[in-house]
Scaffold this motif. Structure first.
Motif, PDB file in Angstrom:
ATOM      1  N   UNK A   2       9.636 -25.219  -6.186  1.00  0.00           N
ATOM      2  CA  UNK A   2       9.087 -25.470  -7.518  1.00  0.00           C
ATOM      3  C   UNK A   2       9.242 -24.234  -8.407  1.00  0.00           C
ATOM      4  N   UNK A   3       9.954 -24.398  -9.503  1.00  0.00           N
ATOM      5  CA  UNK A   3      10.158 -23.300 -10.449  1.00  0.00           C
ATOM      6  C   UNK A   3      10.056 -23.833 -11.867  1.00  0.00           C
ATOM      7  N   UNK A   4       9.746 -22.957 -12.812  1.00  0.00           N
ATOM      8  CA  UNK A   4       9.812 -23.356 -14.215  1.00  0.00           C
ATOM      9  C   UNK A   4       9.889 -22.122 -15.103  1.00  0.00           C
ATOM     10  N   UNK A   5      10.426 -22.337 -16.300  1.00  0.00           N
ATOM     11  CA  UNK A   5      10.543 -21.277 -17.301  1.00  0.00           C
ATOM     12  C   UNK A   5       9.429 -21.438 -18.313  1.00  0.00           C
ATOM     13  N   UNK A   6       8.750 -20.325 -18.614  1.00  0.00           N
ATOM     14  CA  UNK A   6       7.672 -20.333 -19.593  1.00  0.00           C
ATOM     15  C   UNK A   6       7.925 -19.205 -20.595  1.00  0.00           C
ATOM     16  N   UNK A   7       8.662 -19.541 -21.653  1.00  0.00           N
ATOM     17  CA  UNK A   7       9.036 -18.524 -22.622  1.00  0.00           C
ATOM     18  C   UNK A   7       9.940 -17.482 -21.990  1.00  0.00           C
ATOM     19  N   UNK A   8       9.532 -16.205 -22.038  1.00  0.00           N
ATOM     20  CA  UNK A   8      10.321 -15.143 -21.439  1.00  0.00           C
ATOM     21  C   UNK A   8      10.082 -15.014 -19.936  1.00  0.00           C
ATOM     22  N   UNK A   9       9.140 -15.776 -19.410  1.00  0.00           N
ATOM     23  CA  UNK A   9       8.736 -15.634 -18.017  1.00  0.00           C
ATOM     24  C   UNK A   9       9.304 -16.749 -17.139  1.00  0.00           C
ATOM     25  N   UNK A  10       9.627 -16.371 -15.912  1.00  0.00           N
ATOM     26  CA  UNK A  10      10.053 -17.321 -14.892  1.00  0.00           C
ATOM     27  C   UNK A  10       8.959 -17.396 -13.837  1.00  0.00           C
ATOM     28  N   UNK A  11       8.541 -18.614 -13.500  1.00  0.00           N
ATOM     29  CA  UNK A  11       7.498 -18.808 -12.485  1.00  0.00           C
ATOM     30  C   UNK A  11       8.056 -19.573 -11.298  1.00  0.00           C
ATOM     31  N   UNK A  12       7.719 -19.090 -10.110  1.00  0.00           N
ATOM     32  CA  UNK A  12       8.127 -19.767  -8.888  1.00  0.00           C
ATOM     33  C   UNK A  12       6.916 -19.893  -7.964  1.00  0.00           C
ATOM     34  N   UNK A  13       6.762 -21.070  -7.365  1.00  0.00           N
ATOM     35  CA  UNK A  13       5.713 -21.277  -6.365  1.00  0.00           C
ATOM     36  C   UNK A  13       6.278 -20.804  -5.027  1.00  0.00           C
ATOM     37  N   UNK A  14       5.660 -19.793  -4.460  1.00  0.00           N
ATOM     38  CA  UNK A  14       6.198 -19.153  -3.254  1.00  0.00           C
ATOM     39  C   UNK A  14       6.279 -20.172  -2.101  1.00  0.00           C
ATOM     40  N   UNK A  15       7.482 -20.369  -1.550  1.00  0.00           N
ATOM     41  CA  UNK A  15       7.638 -21.285  -0.409  1.00  0.00           C
ATOM     42  C   UNK A  15       7.193 -20.612   0.894  1.00  0.00           C
ATOM     43  N   UNK A  16       7.029 -21.412   1.925  1.00  0.00           N
ATOM     44  CA  UNK A  16       6.548 -20.885   3.213  1.00  0.00           C
ATOM     45  C   UNK A  16       7.486 -19.826   3.792  1.00  0.00           C
ATOM     46  N   UNK A  17       8.797 -19.952   3.516  1.00  0.00           N
ATOM     47  CA  UNK A  17       9.741 -18.992   4.095  1.00  0.00           C
ATOM     48  C   UNK A  17       9.545 -17.583   3.549  1.00  0.00           C
ATOM     49  N   UNK A  18       8.852 -17.435   2.404  1.00  0.00           N
ATOM     50  CA  UNK A  18       8.588 -16.117   1.834  1.00  0.00           C
ATOM     51  C   UNK A  18       7.141 -15.681   2.047  1.00  0.00           C
ATOM     52  N   UNK A  19       6.397 -16.406   2.872  1.00  0.00           N
ATOM     53  CA  UNK A  19       5.026 -16.026   3.216  1.00  0.00           C
ATOM     54  C   UNK A  19       5.041 -14.624   3.843  1.00  0.00           C
ATOM     55  N   UNK A  20       4.164 -13.729   3.363  1.00  0.00           N
ATOM     56  CA  UNK A  20       4.067 -12.389   3.938  1.00  0.00           C
ATOM     57  C   UNK A  20       5.025 -11.374   3.350  1.00  0.00           C
ATOM     58  N   UNK A  21       5.945 -11.817   2.477  1.00  0.00           N
ATOM     59  CA  UNK A  21       6.864 -10.898   1.799  1.00  0.00           C
ATOM     60  C   UNK A  21       6.112 -10.219   0.647  1.00  0.00           C
ATOM     61  N   UNK A  22       6.287  -8.924   0.486  1.00  0.00           N
ATOM     62  CA  UNK A  22       5.623  -8.241  -0.626  1.00  0.00           C
ATOM     63  C   UNK A  22       6.366  -8.507  -1.935  1.00  0.00           C
TER      64      UNK A  22
END
Length: 306
Positions: A2-22
């Motif tokens: 899940x991703x979307x663009x909000x003006x100048x910002x990009x938002x992504x819902x962190x998937x399970x494969x990136x759990x624990x990544x800083x």
């Protein structure tokens, strides 16, 4: 993902494969953000997690909403100029355009118009996209087909690296003169400049390594021409044209490498398909350019099968 663009910002819902990544590791190791851009993100506080500005050592959790400022307003870098072109893939990060034959990929001098880059700038302007025009690779003026553009600096850096590491796959179709004896093979001959013709290249022992894979798709006995599918392992100037000419099977309509006019209206070479890993989601994206003006009919028929 899940991703979307909000003006100048990009938002992504962190998937399970990136759990624990800083946060830092996501930007630096997963997306491989260049040092200069990484510094810019840090200094400008261009990241948030669930609406908060957190330390970059914070570990991300699945379903966190991570935002990064990927879309600052930028100058196009070229003059917008309307061009009849076909968009074959687009999202917030990348754009793939079917370049017409007879059009340069980008301006070769300040103020030049009429190129594909000018056309992309006009397309951005019409659609309210304020970003620099970033082509990832090029095609010869006479060659038509798929060209990849990045729509922000991070995507551009990631795609440039993919190209350098040969992780972007490009498939071409060409109509060549004669019947090729071996139905498939690899042409591995270095290519350098031709000292006698400033605009031409030639197979040269002192040139750069150039590797072209080919497969004969169809032979037309009546016209004595072959349709060939080609994949590039390297990206030298005029690589396919030089290699096929060297093999004794020049591309139809190639007025630069043929000694006489063979009756074809244009160079019968088309970049039919491009495949790459998405710079943000890492999904495999494939885009096909299934049409082009003035291609020989026999080539059009095979193009529709790609």
């Amino acid at each position: 993902m899940e991703t979307n663009k909000q003006g100048e910002w990009f938002e992504i819902v962190i998937p399970e494969k990136w759990e624990g990544v800083t946060i830092e590791s996501l930007l630096k190791d997963v997306w491989k953000t260049p040092k200069k851009l990484l510094h810019q993100f840090r200094m400008n506080k261009d990241t948030t997690v669930n609406g908060e500005q957190l330390s970059w050592s914070t570990m991300l959790k699945a379903k966190d909403r991570f935002r990064v400022r990927l879309f600052p307003s930028e100058e196009f870098g070229v003059i917008p100029d309307k061009l009849d072109m076909q968009i074959i893939y687009e999202d917030d990060h990348v754009l793939v355009v079917n370049k017409p034959a007879g059009v340069d990929t980008h301006p070769n001098e300040d103020g030049q118009t009429g190129t594909l880059a000018n056309g992309v700038a006009f397309y951005y302007m019409e659609n309210g996209v304020e970003t620099k025009v970033r082509h990832i690779h090029r095609l010869d003026r006479e060659t038509s087909g798929a060209i990849l553009f990045a729509k922000h600096a991070l995507a551009g850096a990631v795609m440039d690296r993919q190209l350098e590491k040969r992780n972007i796959s490009r498939t071409y179709l060409a109509l060549v003169h004669g019947q090729i004896k071996r139905e498939q093979g690899i042409i591995d001959f270095p290519i350098g400049k031709d000292r006698h013709h400033p605009n031409r290249r030639r197979v040269s022992p002192g040139g750069q390594r150039a590797v072209t894979e080919y497969q004969v798709v169809r032979y037309d006995k009546k016209q004595h021409v072959s349709v060939v599918k080609l994949d590039l392992q390297t990206g030298r100037t005029h690589q396919i044209r030089v290699h096929m000419h060297h093999q004794g099977h020049p591309i139809a309509g190639d007025k630069l490498y043929e000694k006489q006019n063979d009756g074809y209206a244009r160079l019968a070479l088309h970049a039919a398909k491009i495949s790459f890993l998405h710079p943000i989601t890492e999904e495999r994206i494939s885009a096909s350019a299934v049409s082009s003006d003035r291609l020989p009919e026999i080539l059009k028929q095979e193009l529709n099968k790609i």
